[in-house]
Scaffold this motif. Structure first.
Motif, PDB file in Angstrom:
ATOM      1  N   ALA A 663       0.832  -1.198   0.000  1.00 31.55           N
ATOM      2  CA  ALA A 663       0.000   0.000   0.000  1.00 31.55           C
ATOM      3  C   ALA A 663       0.875   1.259   0.000  1.00 31.55           C
ATOM      4  N   TYR A 692      -2.450   3.846  -3.447  1.00 25.03           N
ATOM      5  CA  TYR A 692      -2.612   2.502  -4.009  1.00 25.03           C
ATOM      6  C   TYR A 692      -2.889   1.597  -2.816  1.00 25.03           C
ATOM      7  N   TYR A 693      -4.075   0.968  -2.783  1.00 21.96           N
ATOM      8  CA  TYR A 693      -4.505   0.277  -1.574  1.00 21.96           C
ATOM      9  C   TYR A 693      -4.975  -1.138  -1.892  1.00 21.96           C
ATOM     10  N   PRO A 694      -4.234  -2.158  -1.443  1.00 19.56           N
ATOM     11  CA  PRO A 694      -4.700  -3.540  -1.612  1.00 19.56           C
ATOM     12  C   PRO A 694      -5.814  -3.851  -0.606  1.00 19.56           C
ATOM     13  N   ILE A 695      -6.982  -4.204  -1.118  1.00 21.28           N
ATOM     14  CA  ILE A 695      -8.097  -4.578  -0.242  1.00 21.28           C
ATOM     15  C   ILE A 695      -7.836  -5.947   0.384  1.00 21.28           C
ATOM     16  N   ASP A 696      -7.319  -6.850  -0.434  1.00 19.47           N
ATOM     17  CA  ASP A 696      -6.892  -8.167   0.049  1.00 19.47           C
ATOM     18  C   ASP A 696      -5.767  -8.626  -0.855  1.00 19.47           C
ATOM     19  N   TRP A 699      -7.515  -8.039  -4.702  1.00 13.71           N
ATOM     20  CA  TRP A 699      -8.166  -6.806  -5.157  1.00 13.71           C
ATOM     21  C   TRP A 699      -7.451  -5.581  -4.591  1.00 13.71           C
ATOM     22  N   SER A 700      -7.244  -4.589  -5.461  1.00 18.00           N
ATOM     23  CA  SER A 700      -6.649  -3.322  -5.053  1.00 18.00           C
ATOM     24  C   SER A 700      -7.384  -2.187  -5.757  1.00 18.00           C
ATOM     25  N   VAL A 701      -7.372  -1.027  -5.121  1.00 20.82           N
ATOM     26  CA  VAL A 701      -7.904   0.184  -5.734  1.00 20.82           C
ATOM     27  C   VAL A 701      -6.802   1.237  -5.702  1.00 20.82           C
ATOM     28  N   ILE A 721      -9.131   0.301 -10.597  1.00 22.84           N
ATOM     29  CA  ILE A 721      -9.245  -0.922  -9.804  1.00 22.84           C
ATOM     30  C   ILE A 721      -8.348  -1.982 -10.424  1.00 22.84           C
ATOM     31  N   TYR A 723      -7.314  -6.284 -10.270  1.00 25.60           N
ATOM     32  CA  TYR A 723      -7.465  -7.665  -9.802  1.00 25.60           C
ATOM     33  C   TYR A 723      -6.182  -8.395 -10.132  1.00 25.60           C
TER      34      TYR A 723
END
Length: 791
Positions: A663, A692-696, A699-701, A721, A723
């Motif tokens: 992130a 830049y943020y990895p959700i898991d 997945w990142s946004v 977004i 994947y």
């Protein structure tokens, strides 16, 4: 005895050895070995120790572990005896029959199966019943294998294979391995995905994997996504490692309001180890076909060369939008070179030219910095690096990309010679520099020759607790002008003596902060500068400007860039710096500086002779603050404050945070008030946010925003977004930006102010490449600290 500094490495090595042992046990034994994936050396995430769980491992849910990774490669099968064992054995003449738990070892090669036959004369045999053939980095499995002990050739029916280093696995109706180690696959498939989660695969009539060359070739191939064929490829060649290969690269696909659908298909030619060529036909929906090319060459004597360009024979949109333009052909030419011959001769070329001022704005969609350019550099230089002298010659000019900006002067040429001092402490070091420049221009401005000379001496005195450096020199400036203009003289000259004394002290003390042992320093610095005044009102301004004020400006000997002004001064600069440094490893956690100049007389020399004398008794106060509490967080701040007016004339603040999970977060703010000493621009106030943020793990946004505070609107914003799975990645990005004239602040109240839009997509099949590299360029451009090599 092991040095004390090396002892911390022992626990780490021990833990890693234990981790590898546990992972190998998970491959060859335990419950995981019962399933098919484990039979392919695949170890699920939950069976791996933490030391082996990198980002790819978490994304894939496991990793391949090669049991022979630590084998001695010098123990080759060609020079080793054959060792065989089985539950039962029988010899009939030269024929050997093995039954039950057959194990054959030959050097680092291992062959396992249920039953085996071996001809001792031909040194060939057959193994059947769930066979495995291993060498370091490769695993072959099947129902029956014919093999040669001398050459290593093998033919396996109903087989599976794993290439551990390449993270590649596949299957084949028939697999053949030749004496060179090349794999030939018939009616097979291959994928870089996890063996128990095959999201995509290449299925082909035949596949050839050349491990020595790092190259794969497939014919009659189909690309399957989730088991569904989506693309037929009669022939495809793909890399097995990162070595350069001739062939088609994956295309770039995007869409924007400047040109519509944009498709580029790069073709790479690996012509030789030291030169190559990239040709990219690029079809832009509203403009036509753009031909782009770049050739690179590297040689130990001539250095690095890059020659490239682009040509679009007919820009349909330009003809439609601006029919008054003479000719619609558009082009770009670019040459770059860096060379160092025999450690003495240094050369450089940086030349760019475009057909029109809007070329980059219309046709470069991968980098917003390029769209902001106001000019293109056209430079060629050569330097001689002698033991005592540095002599250089350069030719420099610019192509302006703004129609209302006058082109900078051309230097045709500029020759500089300077003495290279060694700055030995407590020894007098001579100073000598001379520079000849010829300035030309295509516009109706004064042109001519300039000669600048300076000579003197400096005495650097350095101690552990401080330094004292007096410097004295004389500067001389002379012109021979071709056009007097308003100057009144064709050969003006000026001279000025200068004396400076730079001094500082270093104080330090041990301290603690947040439980850390630190060393705090206190570094006062005093800089005295005096230089004579000489009238320079009849001199031109070829390449000079007044420098923007900052903390570093406190200790410079001139307030001008270039050589057209010899500034007068009688001033004292006071500065104070403090640092907090780790007592353990020397890492700097914080540094802060504050300073100001006190003027002992008015400054009469101005860039424009019509400007008023500078009569301030002191400068603005300048401050810098940099804070690095850990390796992930950084904070940078700079301020310029005017104590007389109480105004903050300039300031910037930027904070960046990077986490171990990839992130990235950035927050920034900048402010600049117009100051007569520097320029007459309007106030600019801008905020910046990007992340830049990895959700898991998949997945990142990501997003970025450059916001104009004075205009109360976004100047540039981007969001998207991503994947990212074990074996493929897709990014979707949408960008908005205001289309402005380069070098000018936009008028946000203008109802005709244009805002452009761009949508980009990037797809990567890991191990096979992908398309959409412009997405990566935009992310690295707009999100500070984002580096796609780390993701």
């Amino acid at each position: 005895m092991i040095p004390r500094s090396h002892s911390p490495a022992k626990p780490r090595l021990r833990r890693l050895a234990v981790a590898l042992s546990l992972a190998l046990q998970a491959v060859v034994a335990g419950p995981a070995a019962a399933n098919d994936a484990a039979g392919l050396d695949w170890v699920p995430l939950e069976s791996l120790p933490e030391e082996l769980r990198d980002q790819r491992c978490r994304s894939c849910g496991g990793r391949y572990i090669d049991p022979l990774a630590e084998s001695d490669l010098a123990d080759t099968p060609a020079t080793s005896d054959i060792r065989a064992r089985a539950t039962e054995s029988e010899m009939q003449g030269d024929d050997v029959y093995l039954r039950g738990g057959v194990a054959v070892d030959q050097g680092y090669r291992q062959l396992r199966g249920e039953d085996a036959y071996f001809d001792r004369v031909q040194r060939e045999g057959t193994v059947s019943g769930g066979i495995t053939l291993r060498e370091p980095g490769i695993l072959l499995r099947g129902q029956e294998a014919q093999y040669s002990a001398d050459t290593g050739e093998a033919s396996i029916r109903d087989s599976e294979f794993v290439l551990h280093q390449q993270h590649l696995h596949g299957s084949a109706g028939q697999l053949r391995r030749d004496a060179e180690g090349m794999l030939f696959i018939r009616d097979g498939s291959m994928s870089y995905c996890a063996p128990d989660d095959e999201e995509w695969a290449i299925r082909a009539d035949s596949i050839k994997l050349d491990l020595k060359e790092g190259l794969g070739t497939a014919t009659g191939a189909k690309l399957d996504l989730g088991g569904v064929p989506v693309l037929y490829i009669p022939w495809i060649r793909f890399p097995l490692d990162d070595r350069r290969r001739t062939g088609l690269l994956w295309p770039d696909i995007s869409s924007d309001t400047n040109g519509g659908l944009d498709l580029a298909v790069p073709i790479y030619f690996n012509l030789a180890p030291n030169y190559d060529l990239l040709y990219t036909p690029r079809l832009i929906q509203d403009r036509g076909l753009n031909h782009e090319a770049e050739a690179r060459y590297l040689h130990r004597n001539t250095g690095f060369w890059s020659v490239g360009g682009a040509y679009i024979p007919s820009d349909d949109r330009l003809q439609r939008d601006r029919p008054q333009e003479s000719g619609a052909n558009r082009w770009l030419a670019n040459v770059e070179h860096n060379g160092l011959f025999e450690q003495r001769w240094r050369s450089r070329v940086d030349y760019s030219k475009v057909s029109d001022v809007d070329y980059f704005k219309d046709l470069d969609t991968s980098n917003l910095d390029t769209k902001r350019k106001t000019n293109l550099l056209q430079l060629g230089s050569i330097d001689y690096l002698g033991e005592d002298w540095l002599v250089g010659m350069e030719f420099q000019q610019f192509q302006t990309l703004a129609e209302d900006i006058i082109e900078d002067y051309k230097k045709l040429p500029q020759i500089t010679a300077s003495y290279r001092g060694d700055y030995t402490p407590f020894e007098i070091d001579p100073i000598f520099l001379t520079q000849y420049s010829y300035f030309d221009s295509d516009s109706e401005r004064v042109t001519g020759q300039r000669l600048y000379m300076e000579g003197g001496a400096t005495l650097p005195m350095l101690w552990q607790y401080g330094f004292l450096t007096p410097t004295a020199k004389y500067r001389y400036l002379e012109y021979e002008l071709n056009d007097l203009g308003l100057l009144g003289s064709d050969s003006p000259s000026a001279g000025s003596g200068m004396l400076s004394v730079d001094s500082g002290l270093f104080f330090e003390r041990p301290t603690k902060l947040a439980g850390r042992d630190l060393l705090q320093t206190l570094e006062p610095r005093i800089y005295y500068l005096i230089s004579e005044y000489d009238d320079q009102s009849t001199q031109p301004d070829f390449d000079s400007a007044e420098l923007t004020f900052s903390y570093n400006q406190l200790f410079r000997e001139t307030r001008f860039s270039g050589r057209d002004r010899l500034d007068d001064a009688n001033q004292i600069s006071l500065g104070l710096t403090t640092r907090y440094i780790s007592a353990e490893d020397g890492r700097e956690y914080l540094n802060a500086s504050l300073g100001q100049i006190f003027y002992l007389r008015d400054r009469r020399v101005r860039l424009d002779p019509r400007d008023e004398v500078l009569d301030q008794s002191s400068s603005e106060m300048a401050a810098d603050l940099n804070f690095f509490p850990n390796k992930r967080l950084s904070l940078r701040n700079s301020l310029v404050w005017d104590p007389d007016s109480g105004n903050m004339n300039a300031g910037s603040l930027h904070a960046s945070y990077q986490r171990e999970d990839r992130a990235v977060f950035n927050v920034g703010y900048s402010y600049r008030r117009p100051v007569t000493l520097v320029d007459r621009d309007t106030v600019t106030e801008q905020a910046h946010l990007s992340a830049y943020y990895p959700i898991d793990d998949r997945w990142s946004v990501f997003a970025a925003l450059n916001f104009s505070v004075e205009g109360s609107t976004s100047v540039e914003d981007m969001f998207g977004i991503e994947y990212d799975s074990c074996c493929w990645r897709i990014r979707l990005l949408h960008l908005r930006y205001i289309d402005t004239v380069p070098g000018q602040n936009p008028d946000f109240s203008d109802p005709d102010l244009e805002r452009e839009y761009s949508t980009q997509v990037q797809v990567v099949l890991k191990g096979m490449g992908g398309f959409g590299n412009r997405v990566t360029d935009l992310l690295e451009d707009m999100i500070r600290g984002f580096d796609d090599r780390d993701y």
